[in-house]
Design an enzyme around this catalytic site. Structure first.
Site, mmCIF file in Angstrom:
data_model
loop_
_atom_site.group_PDB
_atom_site.id
_atom_site.type_symbol
_atom_site.label_atom_id
_atom_site.label_comp_id
_atom_site.label_asym_id
_atom_site.label_seq_id
_atom_site.Cartn_x
_atom_site.Cartn_y
_atom_site.Cartn_z
ATOM 1 N N SER A 139 -30.573 -69.243 -109.880
ATOM 2 C CA SER A 139 -29.604 -69.968 -109.064
ATOM 3 C C SER A 139 -28.159 -69.658 -109.455
ATOM 4 O O SER A 139 -27.638 -68.614 -109.123
ATOM 5 C CB SER A 139 -29.895 -71.468 -109.120
ATOM 6 N N ASP A 148 -21.297 -57.077 -107.695
ATOM 7 C CA ASP A 148 -20.700 -56.652 -106.428
ATOM 8 C C ASP A 148 -19.239 -56.252 -106.589
ATOM 9 O O ASP A 148 -18.753 -55.342 -105.912
ATOM 10 C CB ASP A 148 -20.821 -57.769 -105.384
ATOM 11 N N LYS A 162 -34.265 -67.284 -106.766
ATOM 12 C CA LYS A 162 -34.193 -68.486 -105.917
ATOM 13 C C LYS A 162 -32.790 -68.580 -105.328
ATOM 14 O O LYS A 162 -31.829 -68.820 -106.034
ATOM 15 C CB LYS A 162 -34.503 -69.754 -106.690
#
Length: 707
Positions: free
Chosen positions: A488, A499, A514
């Site tokens: 999470s 990224d 998740k």
């Protein structure tokens, strides 16, 4: 209320805007006695079952849940024949996970409901739930009689019997004779297992009589609330594994948990094939401090500070937790099989409250030298972050000194800079999540403004959540350490760093996976639109999904590591993808964001090659790979020999493996303050060292934007 987690034994993690790893619902509970093990009159429970019928409001609740699901679930899927078929399978699996009770003829009969459950439940017709459940009680009583008969007979422990251990590889019995033979093998396995724990055959017989009598009695005492919860959750979990229905009693328990600071051992539990399995050990809790209880361990018995150990195999999870939870300062004894195999070890753990200080960020500066290098050393700042925590009350009051993971990590980074560190390792390998706000703010310590995570709502709209604070607390080389247990909020930070190409991710092939958010909908308020005047339970429904800045969802895929290191956790069935009907991975459009030049392709390739070479020559990693291979081989076995000699030999092999792991763990814990000085972490530092040198060779000591 937004939820992304579970309740646990000894700590409530279901706080608003909190992200935690998934697991089957557990309950934090108080010490209560188990069901008594008095002799059972066969047929007595079935008479009670014939009186079972839906409660006065069950029809209303069923219709409401069916109406809300397609409106509120992120998929917007109708409750159709696909959901109906899944619901039947989930309901049958919840009742009979190992296919020991129902006959194949029962399943054939129930299949008439496969495409009807959706239509019937929408009308408030719960007849499939009760017809299947009543038949189940009939079979439980029949099997109990079989168990009692078989336990009076002798078992041949030299006969070439085997037992199927994987429920997916077995079928339902087609006749009474086949069912009896299945149970003969089951009891033979149970006796060998108990003998391996030091029980005599007579002691094993008595314990098994009590175990299955208790199991039958437990199901006989099931009320309409529990049946409704089981059945409606089977329907809702056809959407995804985290969408469930809470009965009124479960909602009351949850409300109490949200208000109280629970005391216990600090562990999340789940049920698997009749066993209670540890799904997560909470940092700062009693179990974490003790150090022995780990993910995937099976708890088979529970005792208080004195008295008899209670056999909890086949005991409902709620009741197991009620035995484990208790007041701080008291002792609970747990009978544990490491990874579900080998002899049972007894752990005495003193219950306590989880202290923030024990789960707070901690740091250490390490002077590191590469093995076989030129002797030069680099200073590496290591941060151990077990969770993304936030003093919500202090934040609401805007108190100057309220605790938060971002504040604590910033303070550590300030200290690292003053000591002149060359690079930073942020260890999220055991971080199961926490505050979404903290995940965003903490990411902002390493990037200069920009989107950190995207959230898709049930109406398809996309929201960006960004770091809006200018500047960074650390602009040098950054390594984020993850594992399959990183979930999470951890995945959000690691994914954003990747990224932005701000640093590298090191660890298991991918994180937990998740990427969804749940909300708790009080059904009484949904109907009456006021403060709850009637407790009708609650629907916990998945209404949002997370996406990284580049548009990839963390759902199922998790965040892939740039540099992969071997580990046991990488092959454990503990990720989102191991759950039935988990939502698929997908993408949304990328958000506009900066891209740093801190991960040059040639530098990363060189780091990987050097790490692979070191790992291949490190004896401790070689031993780990051997244990990993053995773990996978044992996990993939579908059958187990019931010849006592073979059974004992296999157990000795597994016990030897567990002893090696135990010795390794004790070596880790002996050095554990902030940083564990053992071969895995040493390789993370080696990778970090190589990364720092690689960036320096390209004059990239600090983060700058490449476009």
């Amino acid at each position: 209320m937004l939820l992304v987690g579970q309740s646990v034994v000894g700590q409530d993690r279901l706080a608003p805007t909190t992200l935690t790893p998934p697991a089957a619902p557990g309950q934090a509970a108080s010490s209560q006695p188990a069901f008594p093990d008095r002799p059972l009159a066969v047929g007595q429970e079935l008479n009670q079952a014939r009186d079972l019928k839906p409660g006065d409001q069950d029809t209303l609740v069923a219709r409401l849940v069916m109406q809300l699901l397609p409106k509120r679930h992120i998929s917007a899927q109708k409750v159709d024949d696909q959901i109906s078929s899944r619901a039947l399978d989930i309901y049958l699996k919840a009742l009979d996970p190992m296919k020991l009770y129902f006959y194949q003829s029962d399943i054939d009969e129930f299949n008439r409901y496969r495409t009807q459950i959706d239509d019937l439940t929408l009308r408030g017709d719960l007849s499939p739930a009760y017809q299947i459940f009543t038949r189940y009680l009939t079979r439980v009583n029949e099997r109990l009689q079989t168990v009692q008969d078989l336990l009076q007979q002798d078992f041949d422990f030299t006969a070439p019997d085997t037992i199927i251990t994987d429920p997916k590889a077995t079928t339902y019995a087609k006749s009474a004779d086949e069912a009896r033979d299945r149970w003969r093998r089951q009891l033979k396995f149970n006796i060998l297992d108990l003998k391996d724990d030091g029980k005599t055959i007579e002691e094993a017989r008595e314990q098994l009589q009590r175990r299955y009598a208790r199991y039958a009695r437990r199901w006989a005492q099931t009320d309409s609330d529990e049946i409704l919860e089981l059945y409606l959750s089977a329907i809702t979990m056809g959407y995804d594994p985290h969408t469930t229905y809470m009965s009124p009693s479960s909602l009351n328990d949850f409300t109490i948990q949200m208000r109280l600071n629970l005391e216990g051992i600090g562990a999340a539990l789940r049920e698997k094939d009749g066993y209670t399995v540890v799904s997560n050990v909470i940092p700062g809790g009693a179990a974490a401090k003790d150090g022995r209880l780990k993910e995937d361990d099976h708890i088979v018995s529970v005792g208080q500070s004195s008295g008899e150990m209670v056999d909890i195999i086949e005991m409902p999870l709620k009741q197991v937790v009620s035995l484990i939870r208790g007041k701080a300062g008291t002792v609970v004894r747990l009978g544990v099989k490491k990874g579900g195999t080998g002899e049972t070890e007894i752990y005495e753990i003193t219950r306590t409250q989880v202290q923030l200080e024990d789960s707070a960020a901690r740091g250490k500066v390490i002077e590191h030298e590469l093995p076989g290098g030129d002797g030069s050393k680099l200073k590496i700042g290591y941060i151990n972050l077990p969770s993304f925590y936030l003093d919500m009350e202090g934040a609401r009051r805007n108190t100057v000194d309220h605790r938060s993971s971002t504040r604590d990590v910033r303070r550590l980074l300030d200290g690292f800079r003053s000591e002149g560190v060359d690079g930073v390792v942020l260890d999220l390998s055991r971080n199961g999540g926490g505050s979404l706000t903290e995940a965003i703010n903490l990411t902002g310590l390493f990037i200069d403004r920009g989107p950190v995570v995207q959230v898709k709502n049930s109406d398809g709209s996309i929201q960006e959540y960004a770091d809006d604070e200018a500047g960074v607390a650390w602009d040098g080389p950054l390594v984020v350490m993850t594992s399959k247990l990183s979930a999470s909020a951890s995945e959000i930070l690691a994914g954003a760093i990747k990224d932005y190409r701000r640093g590298i991710v090191v660890g298991d092939p991918a994180t937990h996976g998740k990427g969804t958010v749940q909300t708790l909908m009080d059904l009484g308020r949904e109907i009456f639109r006021t403060d709850r005047s009637s407790n009708l339970g609650a629907l916990k429904v998945t209404l949002q999904q997370f996406y990284l800045p580049d548009g990839d969802s963390t759902q199922l895929a998790g965040v892939a590591a740039d540099v992969i290191l071997p580990s046991i956790t990488s092959v454990m069935d503990i990720s989102e993808s191991d759950l039935d009907y988990a939502l698929p991975h997908d993408r949304v459009p990328a958000a506009r964001h900066r891209v740093y030049n801190m991960v040059p392709a040639d530098v990363l390739q060189a780091i990987r090659e050097k790490s692979i070479d070191r790992v291949g020559q490190d004896q401790e990693f070689i031993d780990l790979l051997r244990r990993k291979e053995m773990y996978v081989r044992q996990k993939e076995e579908k059958t187990l020999s019931l010849v006592e000699e073979d059974f004992i030999r296999r157990r000795k092999e597994m016990d030897a493996q567990k002893e090696e792991e135990k010795e390794g763990l004790e070596a880790e814990l002996a050095n554990e303050v902030v940083y564990r000085d053992y071969y895995y972490n040493r390789e993370v530092l080696n990778v970090t060292h190589d990364y720092i040198l690689g960036l320096r060779q390209q004059n990239l000591a600090t983060a700058s934007v490449s476009r």
